[in-house]
Design an enzyme around this catalytic site. Structure first.
Site, PDB file in Angstrom:
ATOM      1  NE  ARG A 179      -3.841   0.615   1.999  1.00  0.00           N
ATOM      2  CZ  ARG A 179      -5.060   0.728   2.543  1.00  0.00           C
ATOM      3  NH1 ARG A 179      -5.241   1.501   3.599  1.00  0.00           N
ATOM      4  NH2 ARG A 179      -6.090   0.087   2.045  1.00  0.00           N
TER       5      ARG A 179
ATOM      6  CG  HIS B 286      -8.629   0.439  -2.662  1.00  0.00           C
ATOM      7  ND1 HIS B 286      -7.863  -0.648  -2.317  1.00  0.00           N
ATOM      8  CD2 HIS B 286      -9.248   0.846  -1.512  1.00  0.00           C
ATOM      9  CE1 HIS B 286      -8.002  -0.892  -1.022  1.00  0.00           C
ATOM     10  NE2 HIS B 286      -8.843  -0.003  -0.518  1.00  0.00           N
TER      11      HIS B 286
ATOM     12  CD  GLN C  21     -13.029  -1.624  -0.292  1.00  0.00           C
ATOM     13  OE1 GLN C  21     -12.247  -1.457   0.628  1.00  0.00           O
ATOM     14  NE2 GLN C  21     -14.229  -2.169  -0.109  1.00  0.00           N
TER      15      GLN C  21
ATOM     16  CG  ASP D  12     -13.357   6.684  -0.828  1.00  0.00           C
ATOM     17  OD1 ASP D  12     -13.315   6.461   0.395  1.00  0.00           O
ATOM     18  OD2 ASP D  12     -12.342   6.662  -1.549  1.00  0.00           O
TER      19      ASP D  12
ATOM     20  CB  CYS E  45     -13.953   1.415   0.434  1.00  0.00           C
ATOM     21  SG  CYS E  45     -13.184   3.042   0.585  1.00  0.00           S
TER      22      CYS E  45
ATOM     23  NE  ARG F 243     -10.681  -4.786   0.801  1.00  0.00           N
ATOM     24  CZ  ARG F 243      -9.850  -3.843   1.250  1.00  0.00           C
ATOM     25  NH1 ARG F 243     -10.265  -2.962   2.140  1.00  0.00           N
ATOM     26  NH2 ARG F 243      -8.607  -3.750   0.812  1.00  0.00           N
TER      27      ARG F 243
HETATM   28  N1  NVA Z   1      -9.793   6.854  -1.076  1.00  0.00           N
HETATM   29  C1  NVA Z   1      -9.405   6.440   0.248  1.00  0.00           C
HETATM   30  C2  NVA Z   1      -9.630   4.990   0.428  1.00  0.00           C
HETATM   31  C3  NVA Z   1      -9.304   4.467   1.804  1.00  0.00           C
HETATM   32  C4  NVA Z   1      -9.458   2.994   1.921  1.00  0.00           C
HETATM   33  C5  NVA Z   1      -7.953   6.787   0.476  1.00  0.00           C
HETATM   34  O1  NVA Z   1      -7.152   6.609  -0.439  1.00  0.00           O
HETATM   35  O2  NVA Z   1      -7.611   7.243   1.575  1.00  0.00           O
HETATM   36  N1   CP Z   2     -11.171   0.165   2.777  1.00  0.00           N
HETATM   37  C1   CP Z   2      -9.888   0.032   3.152  1.00  0.00           C
HETATM   38  O1   CP Z   2      -8.974  -0.178   2.338  1.00  0.00           O
HETATM   39  O2   CP Z   2      -9.698   0.135   4.486  1.00  0.00           O
HETATM   40  P1   CP Z   2      -8.311   0.291   5.243  1.00  0.00           P
HETATM   41  O3   CP Z   2      -7.733   1.626   4.834  1.00  0.00           O
HETATM   42  O4   CP Z   2      -8.662   0.235   6.683  1.00  0.00           O
HETATM   43  O5   CP Z   2      -7.395  -0.820   4.834  1.00  0.00           O
END
Ligand code: NVA
Ligand code: CP
Length: 321
Positions: free
Chosen positions: A115, A142, A145, A238, A278, A306
């Site tokens: 990540r 993502h 997800q 989101d 998400c 997930r």
């Molecule tokens: N769009 C959000 C998703 C978190 C799971 C982010 O990138 O922070």
């Molecule tokens: N939705 C998601 O990716 O959650 P986290 O950021 O908690 O991993």
């Protein structure tokens, strides 16, 4: 050409999982089927050690609750193990190159989940690693997800093709991009409603538009949330402030006014619409508490999925035979 599940499964072995667009519709359907199988085994407490003795390295350059826990628990349930590696504690955080990191980790583990911020970093890691690399979220995509989202929608609706979905909020973000790619691949209509300046990446949108046409569905972008929600089966949103956007908080809270998914907006959707997010969610910003905590919300099924979706990805990519 018709491909069998066996041929499709064979085509997935040893692959990377970087974006939804990398996969054929058959491959995505097989992953969804495997995820449903994983879920059934898990619920019945039937052991399924498909990855016995295998190890997954998980590099995190951003925070996570769901992704970290579901991959770690998933590896454990598959008979393997997972290593949580915070980039702050790795030499990567002190300037070791991504190429060297990829080559070294490939000598120790059977797969790498990462990540991070720039999508290109994950692409670079995958190019240099000799084991499968899984994208656990970048600024642009993502994809793990969205596999879970498709599974959740399928479980509740009994189909994906022909559904009408919308995404309300930040179109230039990982969720909007992966959802565009996912919807186009499975034949689901998707309209993204964003304020001016927050539209999806043009290249990603154009590719999704072409794939949607091939699959008999339609993707679109609008500035009107009302237009996007009209007659929808599925409403998705989101955060307005993704990880990395923190210094734009004031501007974004201002720019996204009018894009909240609330009772007035959802009244335009089908009466039995479903709501997905998400998570993490910000009640009172992108979504009203009455919607996310209301009867149409399936966000906790989505979060649970997930685990099952990730186990399907891990099994398909990492299983030896
Ligand atoms: N769009 C959000 C998703 C978190 C799971 C982010 O990138 O922070
Ligand atoms: N939705 C998601 O990716 O959650 P986290 O950021 O908690 O991993």
């Amino acid at each position: 050409m018709v491909t069998t599940d066996r041929e499709t499964a064979f085509a997935l072995k040893g692959r990377d999982y970087l974006t939804i667009a990398d996969f054929t519709t058959d491959e995505l359907h097989l992953l969804l089927k495997q995820a449903a199988d994983m879920k059934a085994l898990t619920k019945k407490h039937i052991p399924h050690p498909y990855l016995s003795g295998k190890t997954l390295a998980m590099i995190f350059e951003k925070s996570s609750t769901r992704t970290r826990v579901s991959f770690e628990v998933g590896m454990y349930q598959l008979g393997g193990s997972a290593l949580f590696l915070s980039s702050r504690d790795m030499q990567l955080g002190r300037g070791e190159t991504i190429a060297d990191t990829a080559k070294v980790l490939s000598r120790f583990v059977d797969g790498i989940m990462i990540r991070t911020f720039e999508h290109q970093k994950v692409v670079g890691l995958a190019e240099q690693a000799s084991v499968p690399v899984i994208n656990g979220l970048t600024d642009e995509h993502h994809p793990t997800q969205v596999l879970a989202d498709l599974l959740t929608i399928y479980e509740h609706e009994g189909r994906l093709k022909g559904l009408k979905a919308c995404f309300i909020g930040d179109g230039y973000n990982n969720m909007a991009h992966s959802l565009l790619e996912g919807a186009a691949a499975v034949g689901m209509d998707l309209t993204v409603a964003s304020p001016e300046g927050y539209e999806p990446d043009q290249k990603i949108f154009k590719a999704a538009e072409a794939r949607a046409e091939e699959n008999g569905c339609h993707v679109a972008v609008t500035h009107s949330p009302q237009e996007a929600v009209e007659g929808c089966d599925i409403i998705i949103t989101d955060t307005w402030l993704s990880m990395g956007d923190e210094n734009e908080q004031e501007k974004r809270l201002h720019d996204f006014q009018g894009y909240q998914v609330n009772d007035t907006l959802v009244a335009r959707a089908k009466p039995d619409y479903l709501f997905l997010h998400c998570l993490p969610a910000h009640r009172g910003e992108e979504v009203a508490a009455s919607v996310i905590d209301g009867p149409h919300s399936i966000v906790f099924d989505e979060a649970e999925n997930r685990l099952h979706a990730h186990k399907a990805i891990l099994k398909c990519l990492l299983e030896s035979n």
